[in-house]
Design a protein around this motif. Structure first.
Motif, PDB file in Angstrom:
ATOM      1  N   VAL A 117      21.957  33.196  85.611  1.00 41.06           N
ATOM      2  CA  VAL A 117      21.149  33.462  86.689  1.00 41.06           C
ATOM      3  C   VAL A 117      21.042  35.671  86.633  1.00 41.06           C
ATOM      4  N   ILE A 118      22.109  35.812  86.889  1.00 40.85           N
ATOM      5  CA  ILE A 118      22.483  37.337  86.836  1.00 40.85           C
ATOM      6  C   ILE A 118      22.249  37.818  85.323  1.00 40.85           C
ATOM      7  N   ASP A 119      22.287  37.057  84.045  1.00 41.06           N
ATOM      8  CA  ASP A 119      22.313  38.064  82.872  1.00 41.06           C
ATOM      9  C   ASP A 119      21.100  37.826  83.214  1.00 41.06           C
ATOM     10  N   MET A 120      19.667  36.714  83.039  1.00 41.93           N
ATOM     11  CA  MET A 120      18.083  37.061  83.304  1.00 41.93           C
ATOM     12  C   MET A 120      17.529  37.943  83.826  1.00 41.93           C
ATOM     13  N   MET A 121      18.727  38.082  84.893  1.00 42.59           N
ATOM     14  CA  MET A 121      17.877  39.586  86.084  1.00 42.59           C
ATOM     15  C   MET A 121      17.916  40.956  84.954  1.00 42.59           C
ATOM     16  N   LEU A 122      19.654  40.679  84.872  1.00 39.26           N
ATOM     17  CA  LEU A 122      19.678  41.936  83.684  1.00 39.26           C
ATOM     18  C   LEU A 122      18.787  42.095  82.254  1.00 39.26           C
ATOM     19  N   ALA A 123      18.374  41.216  81.956  1.00 38.09           N
ATOM     20  CA  ALA A 123      17.115  41.378  80.623  1.00 38.09           C
ATOM     21  C   ALA A 123      15.981  41.913  80.995  1.00 38.09           C
ATOM     22  N   LEU A 124      16.145  42.133  82.488  1.00 40.56           N
ATOM     23  CA  LEU A 124      14.856  42.165  82.782  1.00 40.56           C
ATOM     24  C   LEU A 124      14.469  44.177  83.315  1.00 40.56           C
ATOM     25  N   PRO A 125      13.824  44.904  83.039  1.00 45.97           N
ATOM     26  CA  PRO A 125      13.770  46.594  82.644  1.00 45.97           C
ATOM     27  C   PRO A 125      13.726  46.387  84.588  1.00 45.97           C
ATOM     28  N   SER A 126      14.389  47.566  84.588  1.00 41.89           N
ATOM     29  CA  SER A 126      15.231  47.870  86.229  1.00 41.89           C
ATOM     30  C   SER A 126      13.635  47.780  86.676  1.00 41.89           C
ATOM     31  N   LEU A 127      13.243  49.398  86.969  1.00 47.11           N
ATOM     32  CA  LEU A 127      11.862  49.609  87.405  1.00 47.11           C
ATOM     33  C   LEU A 127      10.431  48.163  87.022  1.00 47.11           C
TER      34      LEU A 127
END
Length: 317
Positions: free
Chosen positions: A153-163
């Motif tokens: 789940v954390i990896d999926m969140m990190l895969a998205l551009p933060s902005l």
């Protein structure tokens, strides 16, 4: 995604394996090196000035930041502006409001958003990362399964551009200053979670952990009393660096119109957005808040980098 996660894991590994050969504690040695670091001194000085101005701004601002000081003919044509003068050090904006006063008061909102967002990301991220790291290190097969699910789940969140993720959250929650804090804070969560989890995994194979387990110390006590405290160094470093990122992202959300719905309230991102329309005729209206954002972010970045070098002997110059 791999590049971002590799950097986080590398920081966790380097900091977690740092050893101090002088006999002093890691934090004592880090404080000694920080005091000798020019980068740390410059960064801390910038932050100190920023914090002081944010705290005492309402008392030293010469004018009400929302008051229109002059309703003359010059403001009928918004291509004309009053520049710096004796009574208005940075001039007046397109609505005849004192620019210097607005910068001072705007620093408080910027600081508030940055601190609250970073605390939110740090708290939730440390809770998730600590739980996942403890489960993977001392929880057996069930703990490893829990760690695998959480990290995916954390990896999926990190895969998205933060902005992009922050803009999406802010758009869903609606326009407000609280929304900006939540959006920026949520973006920080996976970074802290993965960083703390990686540091705890690095600590899990240490001799003191094996010795404690051999003596029959409960896994919960080993995780909370030994592994977790020794894994916090990289997370604290990241918190300092994340303050700079939080300030920039909060300004970006305000610039896009997702921040405070009251546009008359001074905030550096809002001021930058309002100045865009008049950039050709009065570029300094955009330069002032932009410089504030850049210099403040630079201060937190310099201090964070110096703290990272101080905590990790392998990164010392």
């Amino acid at each position: 995604m791999s590049t971002k996660t590799d950097k986080i894991d590398r920081l966790a590994e380097l900091t977690a394996t740092a050893e101090v050969s002088t006999g002093n504690s890691l934090w004592v040695e880090a404080w000694r090196r920080l005091r000798q670091s020019k980068m740390a001194i410059i960064g801390a000085s910038i932050i100190a000035v920023f914090v002081v101005l944010a705290v005492i701004g309402p008392w030293i601002a010469p004018y009400d930041p929302t008051a229109q000081l002059w309703r003359g003919e010059v403001f009928t044509n918004r291509n004309l502006f009053v520049g710096p003068r004796a009574e208005n050090w940075l001039g007046l904006d397109h609505l005849a409001r004192d620019e210097f006063s607005r910068l001072l008061i705007g620093a408080r909102q910027t600081l508030l958003v940055g601190i609250v967002a970073t605390l939110l990301g740090f708290s939730v991220g440390a809770l998730i990362g600590g739980t996942s790291g403890a489960a993977a290190t001392l929880g057996g097969r069930l703990g490893q399964r829990i760690d695998t699910v959480v990290m995916r789940v954390i990896d999926m969140m990190l895969a998205l551009p933060s902005l992009l993720l922050a803009v999406t959250i802010a758009a869903v929650l609606g326009q407000s200053l609280t929304t900006v804090m939540i959006a920026v804070g949520v973006v920080q969560i996976p970074i802290f979670a993965r960083l703390l989890r990686g540091a705890m995994l690095a600590q899990g194979g240490k001799d003191y952990v094996i010795a404690a387990q051999a003596l029959g110390v409960r896994n919960r006590r080993v995780a909370l009393g030994h592994v977790l405290p020794n894994s916090l160094s990289p997370v604290i470093v990241q918190a300092t660096l994340s303050l700079a990122t939080a300030i920039i992202e909060a300004a970006a959300l305000s610039y896009l119109g997702l921040g405070n719905p009251d546009a008359s309230e001074p905030e550096w991102g809002v001021m930058l957005a309002q100045a865009q329309e008049y950039f050709d005729s009065a570029p300094m209206l955009a330069v002032y808040p932009a410089l504030g954002i850049i210099i403040t972010a630079l201060g937190f970045t310099l201090l964070g980098e110096a703290l990272r070098e101080a905590l990790d002997p392998k990164l010392r110059s």
